[in-house]
Write an enzyme that holds these catalytic residues in place. Structure first.
Site, PDB file in Angstrom:
ATOM      1  N   LYS A   1       0.840  -1.199   0.000  1.00 36.52           N
ATOM      2  CA  LYS A   1       0.000   0.000   0.000  1.00 36.52           C
ATOM      3  C   LYS A   1       0.869   1.240   0.000  1.00 36.52           C
ATOM      4  CE  LYS A   1       0.794   1.340   4.464  1.00 36.52           C
ATOM      5  NZ  LYS A   1       1.643   2.499   4.767  1.00 36.52           N
TER       6      LYS A   1
ATOM      7  N   ALA B   1      10.131  -3.382   6.338  1.00 42.30           N
ATOM      8  CA  ALA B   1      10.290  -2.170   7.165  1.00 42.30           C
ATOM      9  C   ALA B   1      10.348  -0.923   6.302  1.00 42.30           C
ATOM     10  CB  ALA B   1      11.554  -2.271   8.038  1.00 42.30           C
TER      11      ALA B   1
ATOM     12  N   SER C   1       1.989  -6.319   7.446  1.00 45.83           N
ATOM     13  CA  SER C   1       0.530  -6.360   7.526  1.00 45.83           C
ATOM     14  C   SER C   1      -0.042  -7.193   6.385  1.00 45.83           C
ATOM     15  CB  SER C   1      -0.041  -4.942   7.461  1.00 45.83           C
ATOM     16  OG  SER C   1       0.400  -4.182   8.564  1.00 45.83           O
TER      17      SER C   1
ATOM     18  N   ASP D   1      -2.890  -1.638   9.973  1.00 46.91           N
ATOM     19  CA  ASP D   1      -2.887  -1.698   8.507  1.00 46.91           C
ATOM     20  C   ASP D   1      -3.388  -3.034   7.968  1.00 46.91           C
ATOM     21  OD1 ASP D   1      -1.842   0.847   8.349  1.00 46.91           O
ATOM     22  OD2 ASP D   1       0.199   0.223   7.857  1.00 46.91           O
TER      23      ASP D   1
END
Length: 299
Positions: free
Chosen positions: A12, A99, A106, A139
């Site tokens: 995302k 990261a 997520s 998330d």
């Protein structure tokens, strides 16, 4: 032994991340406009004699393989809810930066949840799966649903958004990671003593998404965590400048960073901007993707 189930789940980008003041529970209220983009992890679950996590792909060495991994936690949470043991091997084929502020962990949680649900035939409703997602992290629900959505509360309460077309992006990966909790702590430090406004979604931004208009979207993207990310990782400013110099319509830190995201007009602009960023020496790797794309999907 039944065969495994593989779920493909997207990364995302936050086209708007409005952050409120810290709440008594330490979390922050958000107005988080998510767009799912076509960079994917694939999560495969197969029956096993216990819970195991394996991972391959870029930065796989940084992924925890114990029960702190969100994919493992998803399997445990679903098993507990349906009174069974989470005896599965979870294999993650990573292509989303680790990261990086693109919800890779997520995504793996949502992917493992849908894969285990399918493998075990639990018959969980969409709302039950979203409840488990929200317990796993802010998330994770969006990784399950994909597309475009406004997340409120901690980001876990989702409202689907209309989009009028595809938006093209270039993502620049940084040479090191940034801890999301550390970025929020820095946000708190930088805003201490100031009046932090209630987070609300920009109506102009929502209109731009609905119209599929990249120029209008570029004028409205924002990330309240960007000053904190730049404070902790000042070199990201050079990457943002390089992308702007290459003609990107907008440049921002993705989520809590350190991945930087560049909105461009079309696929050809994405190719040129990616080449310029790669040549700039300000980032470790560059990827292009467009969105919105669907959320977690059984393949």
């Amino acid at each position: 032994m039944s065969a495994g189930v593989t779920v493909r789940v997207p990364a995302k980008v936050n086209v708007q991340l409005a952050v409120g003041a810290a709440r008594p529970d330490g979390f922050h209220d958000l107005a988080n406009v998510f767009l799912a983009v076509g960079l994917y992890d694939e999560v495969t679950v197969t029956p096993a004699d216990g819970l195991r996590v394996t991972c391959e792909g870029p930065d796989a060495a940084q992924v925890p393989l114990d029960r702190t991994n969100l994919a493992a936690r998803a399997a445990i949470a679903l098993a507990e809810r349906y009174g069974r043991t989470p005896d599965v091997q979870v294999h993650i084929a990573k292509d989303i930066p680790v990261a990086g502020g693109m919800a890779g962990g997520s995504a793996d949680g949502a992917g493992a949840l849908l894969a285990c649900d399918t493998l075990w035939g639990t018959g969980a409703t969409r709302d039950e799966l979203l409840d488990i997602c929200a317990e796993l992290g802010s998330d994770v629900p969006f990784s399950l649903v994909g597309g475009a959505a406004l997340g409120t509360g901690r980001g876990e309460k989702l409202t689907a958004l209309e989009t009028g077309g595809a938006f093209h992006w270039v993502f620049a990966m940084a040479g090191r990671g940034l801890s999301t909790p550390a970025v929020f702590r820095e946000f708190d430090r930088l805003t201490r003593g100031t009046d932090v406004p209630e987070p609300v979604a920009s109506s102009a931004l929502l209109d731009a998404l609905a119209a599929g208009d990249p120029d209008a979207l570029a004028a409205t993207v924002s990330n309240d965590l960007q000053p904190a990310a730049l404070s902790l990782f000042p070199e990201l400013a050079d990457t943002l400048d390089a992308g702007r110099g290459a003609g990107a319509l907008a440049a921002l830190v993705s989520g809590s960073g350190p991945t930087t995201a560049f909105l461009v007009r079309d696929a050809e602009s994405a190719r040129k901007t990616a080449q310029a960023l790669q040549a700039s020496g300000t980032c470790r790797a560059v990827r292009t993707a467009s969105g919105p794309v669907p959320g977690a999907t059984v393949v």
